[in-house]
Every structure is written in structure tokens, then in C-alpha cells.
Design a protein around this motif. Structure first.
Motif, PDB file in Angstrom:
ATOM      1  N   GLU A  20       0.783  -1.267   0.120  1.00 63.97           N
ATOM      2  CA  GLU A  20      -0.151   0.059   0.092  1.00 63.97           C
ATOM      3  C   GLU A  20       0.946   1.264   0.036  1.00 63.97           C
ATOM      4  OE1 GLU A  20      -2.586  -0.201   3.245  1.00 63.97           O
ATOM      5  OE2 GLU A  20      -3.632  -1.651   2.543  1.00 63.97           O
ATOM      6  N   GLN A  21       2.068   1.308   0.775  1.00 62.97           N
ATOM      7  CA  GLN A  21       2.880   2.475   0.844  1.00 62.97           C
ATOM      8  C   GLN A  21       3.509   2.502  -0.605  1.00 62.97           C
ATOM      9  OE1 GLN A  21       3.975   4.133   3.552  1.00 62.97           O
ATOM     10  NE2 GLN A  21       1.857   3.524   4.375  1.00 62.97           N
ATOM     11  N   ALA A  22       3.778   1.536  -1.418  1.00 64.31           N
ATOM     12  CA  ALA A  22       4.548   1.791  -2.375  1.00 64.31           C
ATOM     13  C   ALA A  22       3.479   2.226  -3.509  1.00 64.31           C
ATOM     14  CB  ALA A  22       5.199   0.587  -2.879  1.00 64.31           C
ATOM     15  N   GLU A  23       2.294   1.740  -3.450  1.00 65.66           N
ATOM     16  CA  GLU A  23       1.351   1.936  -4.367  1.00 65.66           C
ATOM     17  C   GLU A  23       0.929   3.381  -4.280  1.00 65.66           C
ATOM     18  OE1 GLU A  23      -3.356   1.009  -5.630  1.00 65.66           O
ATOM     19  OE2 GLU A  23      -2.117  -0.622  -4.537  1.00 65.66           O
ATOM     20  N   GLU A  24       0.907   4.183  -3.156  1.00 66.99           N
ATOM     21  CA  GLU A  24       0.605   5.160  -2.993  1.00 66.99           C
ATOM     22  C   GLU A  24       1.733   6.316  -3.377  1.00 66.99           C
ATOM     23  OE1 GLU A  24      -0.089   6.125   1.369  1.00 66.99           O
ATOM     24  OE2 GLU A  24      -1.985   5.163   1.133  1.00 66.99           O
ATOM     25  N   ALA A  25       2.859   6.084  -3.124  1.00 68.12           N
ATOM     26  CA  ALA A  25       4.183   6.717  -3.651  1.00 68.12           C
ATOM     27  C   ALA A  25       4.364   6.650  -4.915  1.00 68.12           C
ATOM     28  CB  ALA A  25       5.245   6.383  -2.958  1.00 68.12           C
ATOM     29  N   ILE A  26       4.202   5.542  -5.730  1.00 68.89           N
ATOM     30  CA  ILE A  26       4.226   5.467  -7.181  1.00 68.89           C
ATOM     31  C   ILE A  26       3.182   6.163  -7.939  1.00 68.89           C
ATOM     32  CG2 ILE A  26       4.336   3.836  -9.078  1.00 68.89           C
ATOM     33  CD1 ILE A  26       5.609   1.594  -6.958  1.00 68.89           C
ATOM     34  N   ALA A  27       1.767   5.768  -7.471  1.00 68.99           N
ATOM     35  CA  ALA A  27       0.866   6.627  -8.104  1.00 68.99           C
ATOM     36  C   ALA A  27       1.090   8.143  -8.026  1.00 68.99           C
ATOM     37  CB  ALA A  27      -0.468   6.220  -7.156  1.00 68.99           C
ATOM     38  N   ALA A  28       1.389   8.713  -6.999  1.00 66.33           N
ATOM     39  CA  ALA A  28       1.783  10.143  -6.648  1.00 66.33           C
ATOM     40  C   ALA A  28       2.859  10.575  -7.816  1.00 66.33           C
ATOM     41  CB  ALA A  28       2.472  10.621  -5.315  1.00 66.33           C
ATOM     42  N   ALA A  29       3.962   9.728  -8.090  1.00 70.20           N
ATOM     43  CA  ALA A  29       4.799   9.995  -8.932  1.00 70.20           C
ATOM     44  C   ALA A  29       4.481   9.976 -10.567  1.00 70.20           C
ATOM     45  CB  ALA A  29       6.090   9.046  -8.795  1.00 70.20           C
ATOM     46  N   ILE A  30       3.519   8.924 -10.674  1.00 69.27           N
ATOM     47  CA  ILE A  30       3.108   8.984 -11.932  1.00 69.27           C
ATOM     48  C   ILE A  30       2.036  10.320 -12.196  1.00 69.27           C
ATOM     49  CG2 ILE A  30       1.025   7.738 -13.213  1.00 69.27           C
ATOM     50  CD1 ILE A  30       2.263   5.356 -11.964  1.00 69.27           C
ATOM     51  N   VAL A  31       1.159  10.622 -11.321  1.00 72.31           N
ATOM     52  CA  VAL A  31       0.132  11.599 -11.548  1.00 72.31           C
ATOM     53  C   VAL A  31       1.128  13.021 -11.644  1.00 72.31           C
ATOM     54  CG1 VAL A  31      -1.533  13.321 -10.248  1.00 72.31           C
ATOM     55  CG2 VAL A  31      -1.712  10.579 -10.300  1.00 72.31           C
ATOM     56  N   SER A  32       1.826  13.099 -10.943  1.00 69.28           N
ATOM     57  CA  SER A  32       2.949  14.422 -10.743  1.00 69.28           C
ATOM     58  C   SER A  32       3.837  14.394 -11.989  1.00 69.28           C
ATOM     59  CB  SER A  32       3.874  14.496  -9.736  1.00 69.28           C
ATOM     60  OG  SER A  32       4.730  13.619  -9.547  1.00 69.28           O
ATOM     61  N   GLY A  33       4.028  13.516 -12.931  1.00 75.92           N
ATOM     62  CA  GLY A  33       4.705  13.356 -14.023  1.00 75.92           C
ATOM     63  C   GLY A  33       6.165  13.116 -13.768  1.00 75.92           C
ATOM     64  N   GLN A  34       6.572  12.741 -12.368  1.00 77.23           N
ATOM     65  CA  GLN A  34       7.702  11.991 -12.046  1.00 77.23           C
ATOM     66  C   GLN A  34       8.104  10.978 -12.769  1.00 77.23           C
ATOM     67  OE1 GLN A  34       7.186  12.668  -7.696  1.00 77.23           O
ATOM     68  NE2 GLN A  34       9.385  13.943  -7.770  1.00 77.23           N
ATOM     69  N   MET A  35       7.214  10.007 -13.000  1.00 80.74           N
ATOM     70  CA  MET A  35       7.214   8.723 -13.701  1.00 80.74           C
ATOM     71  C   MET A  35       6.672   9.118 -14.915  1.00 80.74           C
ATOM     72  SD  MET A  35       6.904   5.847 -10.913  1.00 80.74           S
ATOM     73  CE  MET A  35       6.727   4.525 -12.075  1.00 80.74           C
ATOM     74  N   PRO A  36       7.183   9.651 -16.122  1.00 83.48           N
ATOM     75  CA  PRO A  36       6.596  10.261 -17.276  1.00 83.48           C
ATOM     76  C   PRO A  36       5.903   8.973 -18.029  1.00 83.48           C
ATOM     77  CG  PRO A  36       8.726  10.835 -17.352  1.00 83.48           C
ATOM     78  CD  PRO A  36       8.684   9.745 -16.403  1.00 83.48           C
ATOM     79  N   PRO A  37       4.616   9.422 -18.766  1.00 82.95           N
ATOM     80  CA  PRO A  37       3.838   8.584 -19.735  1.00 82.95           C
ATOM     81  C   PRO A  37       4.665   7.881 -20.891  1.00 82.95           C
ATOM     82  CG  PRO A  37       2.743  10.630 -19.350  1.00 82.95           C
ATOM     83  CD  PRO A  37       4.108  10.861 -18.740  1.00 82.95           C
ATOM     84  N   GLY A  38       4.441   6.745 -21.132  1.00 77.28           N
ATOM     85  CA  GLY A  38       5.247   6.038 -22.076  1.00 77.28           C
ATOM     86  C   GLY A  38       6.418   5.586 -21.654  1.00 77.28           C
ATOM     87  N   GLU A  39       7.252   5.966 -20.508  1.00 76.90           N
ATOM     88  CA  GLU A  39       8.358   5.157 -20.003  1.00 76.90           C
ATOM     89  C   GLU A  39       8.114   3.907 -19.244  1.00 76.90           C
ATOM     90  OE1 GLU A  39      12.426   6.439 -17.096  1.00 76.90           O
ATOM     91  OE2 GLU A  39      11.264   7.967 -18.407  1.00 76.90           O
ATOM     92  N   VAL A  40       8.951   2.929 -19.418  1.00 76.74           N
ATOM     93  CA  VAL A  40       8.715   1.766 -18.928  1.00 76.74           C
ATOM     94  C   VAL A  40       9.831   1.533 -17.728  1.00 76.74           C
ATOM     95  CG1 VAL A  40       9.244  -0.878 -19.400  1.00 76.74           C
ATOM     96  CG2 VAL A  40       8.419   0.577 -21.159  1.00 76.74           C
ATOM     97  N   PHE A  41       9.143   1.062 -16.819  1.00 74.35           N
ATOM     98  CA  PHE A  41       9.862   0.724 -15.607  1.00 74.35           C
ATOM     99  C   PHE A  41       9.822  -0.710 -14.944  1.00 74.35           C
ATOM    100  CE2 PHE A  41       8.581   5.132 -15.454  1.00 74.35           C
ATOM    101  CZ  PHE A  41       9.702   5.982 -15.115  1.00 74.35           C
ATOM    102  N   SER A  42      11.251  -1.311 -14.607  1.00 72.13           N
ATOM    103  CA  SER A  42      10.978  -2.661 -14.067  1.00 72.13           C
ATOM    104  C   SER A  42      10.662  -2.536 -12.376  1.00 72.13           C
ATOM    105  CB  SER A  42      12.381  -3.404 -14.242  1.00 72.13           C
ATOM    106  OG  SER A  42      13.335  -2.725 -13.403  1.00 72.13           O
ATOM    107  N   ALA A  43      10.355  -3.746 -11.968  1.00 73.67           N
ATOM    108  CA  ALA A  43      10.035  -3.662 -10.356  1.00 73.67           C
ATOM    109  C   ALA A  43      11.227  -3.620  -9.714  1.00 73.67           C
ATOM    110  CB  ALA A  43       9.208  -4.929 -10.392  1.00 73.67           C
ATOM    111  N   PRO A  44      12.358  -4.326 -10.179  1.00 72.29           N
ATOM    112  CA  PRO A  44      13.794  -4.159  -9.307  1.00 72.29           C
ATOM    113  C   PRO A  44      14.141  -2.817  -9.433  1.00 72.29           C
ATOM    114  CG  PRO A  44      13.581  -6.114 -10.930  1.00 72.29           C
ATOM    115  CD  PRO A  44      12.338  -5.230 -11.321  1.00 72.29           C
ATOM    116  N   SER A  45      13.956  -2.203 -10.495  1.00 67.39           N
ATOM    117  CA  SER A  45      14.707  -0.640 -10.600  1.00 67.39           C
ATOM    118  C   SER A  45      14.024   0.249  -9.582  1.00 67.39           C
ATOM    119  CB  SER A  45      14.715  -0.224 -12.013  1.00 67.39           C
ATOM    120  OG  SER A  45      13.552   0.261 -12.406  1.00 67.39           O
TER     121      SER A  45
END
Length: 225
Positions: A20-45
Motif C-alpha cells: 500500500e505504501q509503495a502504491e501510494e508513492a508510485i501513484a503520486a509519482a505517476i500523477v505528478s509526472g515524475q514517472m513520465p507517460p510512455g516510459e517503462v519501469f521494472s519492478a527491481p529498478s
């Protein structure tokens, strides 16, 4: 601020549910553009960036794929989904139509305890903007708005808006860290509470429409003037 594509996204604090903690933080990064649309991220990274094991991150990403925030890329990881300007405009229109009148109906009817809880969240939003902590800002902002809808007593509306928020991409938000624009938007939550306490339904609705409308301006990457 760190580069939006390669900078750290913040550490996940150990809790009862790391997923849950990871999901909240990742969702915030996606919504704010810190994880840009179209970019691929691996779980280990991502696990390395958040300082946790890959398992809770992988579980979080699978759940985010169900929410439409990422697509699964076979043998590679997860691609952040994009939202077009027309889709964003439609999301904002629906939110303004649904949220503004619902919040207006709460004017003058909230208890002191309910207002106190909302004020605590509003102050957390202000601190997130002041400290340039986007994850903190977005988490408190989401909780504030969805709490209002819970208090309105319509869980179907609450769930619809929660889904619309998950589809939102505020790709310009990361550029507004430590700006007066972000701080001004944060203060609008406190202004709304003053109007709710005063029982001014009409002004509550006006403020909500303006506040949600920021998404189409500088939150979408265009600075407001």
C-alpha cells in the motif's frame, strides 16, 4: 530538484502494508509526472529507488495496472499510461459537475470534529507545497477531496471521482515545486473550509470549480498568468 526521469522518488516508510505504501508513492509519482507517460519501469529498478524489495513494488504495479495507471510490458516491466488533453478536459468537466454541488451541500452542516479533521489534511497539503514534497502534497490532497465526498454521503460519487483522479496526469506539477502557484492552490483548501464553516454554499461551489480547473492550466504544464 532531481531530474524528473532519473531522480529519487522518496523512500517508502516501513508500514503494515509495504504494498500500500509503495502504491501510494508510485501513484503520486505517476500523477505528478515524475514517472513520465510512455516510459517503462521494472519492478527491481523501482524497488531500488524506493528502498524496498521488489515483491511489494511488483504487487503495487499490478494493482496500478488494474487502475489503468500502467500497462504490463512482457519481460520488461510496466509502462506508464498517457492521458490526452481532450481526456483531461473531459475528466475536469465531469469532476466540476459532480464535486462542486456535492461540496456546496456540505456548507453549514459539518460538525466541529469533521471540520477539524479536514483542517488537519488541508494544513498537510500546505506543508507539502511549502516543503516541495509532491508525494505528501498529492496524498493529502486526494484524502482531503475524497473525505469531503464521503461526508456528502454518496459512495458511488466518491468512487467515480477516485477513479477520475487515478486517470489524471499532472505532468507539469513537478515543474511547480516551490512556486507560489502551488502554494496558492494549497491554501485554497483552507479557504474552502472557511466557506464551509460559514455556510456559504454558492462560494464553495465557485471555489471548487476554479480549484479543479487548475488541472487544465499550469497543472497540465501551462503556467497560469
Amino acid at each position: 530538484m532531481a531530474n524528473a526521469n532519473h531522480g529519487p522518488l522518496g523512500s517508502v516508510v516501513p508500514a503494515s502494508s509495504l504494498r500500500e505504501q509503495a502504491e501510494e508513492a508510485i501513484a503520486a509519482a505517476i500523477v505528478s509526472g515524475q514517472m513520465p507517460p510512455g516510459e517503462v519501469f521494472s519492478a527491481p529498478s523501482l524497488a531500488a529507488r524506493f528502498g524496498v524489495s521488489a515483491t511489494p513494488v511488483r504487487e503495487a504495479m499490478l494493482n496500478l495496472s488494474k487502475r489503468g495507471m500502467v500497462d504490463i510490458v512482457r519481460n520488461k516491466g510496466f509502462r506508464v499510461t498517457a492521458v490526452s488533453e481532450d481526456e483531461m478536459r473531459a475528466i475536469v468537466d465531469v469532476r466540476q459537475l459532480l464535486e462542486a454541488p456535492a461540496v456546496g451541500r456540505l456548507a453549514g452542516v459539518l460538525s466541529g470534529a469533521e471540520l477539524g479533521r479536514l483542517r488537519g489534511l488541508a494544513e498537510e497539503i500546505v506543508r507539502g507545497a511549502r516543503d516541495a514534497d509532491l508525494a505528501r502534497y498529492l496524498q493529502a490532497d486526494t484524502t482531503f477531496h475524497l473525505t469531503l465526498l464521503k461526508l456528502a454521503g454518496n459512495m458511488r460519487l466518491h468512487n467515480i471521482v477516485a477513479d477520475l483522479r487515478a486517470q489524471t496526469r499532472l505532468t507539469g506539477l513537478a515543474e511547480l515545486v516551490a512556486t507560489e502557484e502551488l502554494r496558492a492552490s494549497a491554501r485554497e483548501h483552507l479557504e474552502l473550509l472557511e466557506l464551509l464553516e460559514a455556510g456559504d454554499a454558492e462560494e464553495c461551489e465557485r471555489l471548487m470549480v476554479r480549484h479543479i480547473g487548475h488541472v487544465l492550466g499550469w497543472w497540465a504544464g501551462h503556467r497560469e498568468t
